[in-house]
Scaffold this active site. Structure first.
Site, mmCIF file in Angstrom:
data_model
loop_
_atom_site.group_PDB
_atom_site.id
_atom_site.type_symbol
_atom_site.label_atom_id
_atom_site.label_comp_id
_atom_site.label_asym_id
_atom_site.label_seq_id
_atom_site.Cartn_x
_atom_site.Cartn_y
_atom_site.Cartn_z
ATOM 1 N N LYS A 111 0.830 -1.208 0.000
ATOM 2 C CA LYS A 111 0.000 0.000 0.000
ATOM 3 C C LYS A 111 0.861 1.254 0.000
ATOM 4 C CE LYS A 111 -4.251 -1.912 1.749
ATOM 5 N NZ LYS A 111 -5.414 -1.833 2.588
ATOM 6 N N LYS A 194 -3.349 -9.049 -6.611
ATOM 7 C CA LYS A 194 -4.688 -9.327 -6.085
ATOM 8 C C LYS A 194 -5.672 -8.233 -6.499
ATOM 9 C CE LYS A 194 -5.292 -7.083 -1.656
ATOM 10 N NZ LYS A 194 -6.639 -6.819 -1.244
ATOM 11 N N LYS A 197 -9.165 -2.603 -4.070
ATOM 12 C CA LYS A 197 -9.897 -1.330 -4.237
ATOM 13 C C LYS A 197 -8.962 -0.224 -4.687
ATOM 14 C CE LYS A 197 -12.579 -2.356 -0.177
ATOM 15 N NZ LYS A 197 -11.884 -2.714 1.040
#
Ligand code: AQP
Length: 327
Positions: A111, A194, A197
């Protein structure tokens, strides 16, 4: 009786990875013990959402939980920030985890690498410690999660074991539980990463709120591997992912789906996959729309669940404070 706990971020925007990897299995889990499902809105602050958006997203997320079949008569549904014990235990636990351990968390690396320097906030780094507090406050035995969260549950186990060794019986050491199908749903455009969002390419995601024609288009455009017919093989990750999605929505196993479509062309398979996904998501969307309109019902679910959770969490926190000498 086992205690089961899991959460889904307060973004209101769920993709089929969140659904197949987490929320759908929760519907079964709620019949197998004392279940808690919560909206970790304190975690969601790490993307600094606009206040009005966050407020609405919390309702959206609770409405999705009800739409997929989480039943407040069987499960405690609550909002993390309504239970002050989460933040307080997080602070305590930060003293029992090292930066070395947090540096190894792959989700932080993933992230933070997608965000600029301003996005690399401390709360993203310490996210796994708050997650440990979320789990340990309820003495959860089982934490059903997708594969991306398994490492965080393992860290929770390490923290719990460490504190148990220092102070005696503090915490139940939880087990992660991954679903047999859908533990890691991959991007439709890049099957090596993966479904997420925060992926810059939203064509890789199928969102629960996508319109039927959008879902169909995304599936038809999903990348495929070399060859032209369905075959389950390690060197065909894109097809393996689509087979997994079919399995997740049909309640078949991946080998069963692969057998059903063995030798069938990619085009035919994609058409049937799109029909299956559209049919199931359309039903969820209809249920969601009705539930989302009923703000009173959502308020009641949040209020009742959060009060129940707060009672349990505060009692646990009081016990820990006593054990470590704060009271
Ligand atoms: N691709 C996935 N496949 C299977 N399960 C998944 N989960 C997330 N992505 C997949 C599982 O969904 C649950 C709720 O996740 P979250 O709301 O905490 O979000 P996340 O894990 O941070 O992943 P997202 O939704 O894709 O968001 P970003 O882009 O922020 O990383 C968890 O049980 C998770 O394992």
């Amino acid at each position: 009786m086992k205690t089961i706990l899991s959460g889904v971020q307060a973004t209101g925007k769920m993709h089929i990875g969140n659904y197949l990897g987490a929320m759908k299995p929760w519907v079964d889990w709620q019949n197998q013990g004392r279940a808690f499902f919560f909206i970790p809105d304190l975690h969601t602050l790490n993307v600094r959402p606009d206040a009005e958006t966050l407020r609405g997203n919390i309702y959206d997320t609770v409405a999705w939980l009800l739409a997929v079949g989480i039943d407040p008569r069987k499960s405690t549904i609550f909002v993390q920030s309504r239970v002050p014990a989460h933040a307080e235990l997080c602070w305590i636990l930060q003293n029992y985890v090292t930066m070395g351990e947090l540096n190894r968390m792959t989700q932080y690396k993933d992230k933070s690498s997608k965000r600029g320097a301003d996005g690399q906030v401390v709360a993203l780094y310490t996210y796994p410690v708050l997650m440990a507090a979320d789990i340990l406050l309820y003495s959860a035995d089982i934490v059903p999660v997708g594969e991306d969260q398994k490492q965080h549950v393992e860290l929770t186990r390490d923290i719990a074991t460490r504190m148990n060794n220092i102070y005696g019986d503090c915490f139940v050491v939880p087990e992660p539980a991954l679903p047999q199908v859908g533990a890691r749903v991959m991007s439709l455009t890049t099957p090596t990463i993966k479904m997420s969002k925060s992926d810059a390419n939203q064509n890789g995601n199928i969102m629960l709120a996508d319109e039927p024609k959008v879902i169909t288009k995304k599936i038809k455009r999903a990348v495929t591997d070399s060859g032209s017919t369905i075959e389950l093989s390690d060197d065909k990750p894109a097809i393996a992912n689509l087979l997994q999605v079919y399995a997740g929505f049909s309640d078949m196993s991946v080998p069963e789906v692969a057998n059903k479509y063995a030798g069938v062309g990619y085009g035919t398979f994609k058409t049937e996959l799109a029909e299956l996904v559209v049919e199931q998501i359309s039903q969820l969307q209809m249920d969601y729309e009705v539930i989302r309109q009923d703000k009173k019902r959502l308020d009641d679910v949040i209020e009742e669940g959060s009060q129940r959770a707060a009672g349990i969490a505060q009692k646990k926190l009081n016990g820990i404070k006593q054990k470590i000498g704060l009271t």
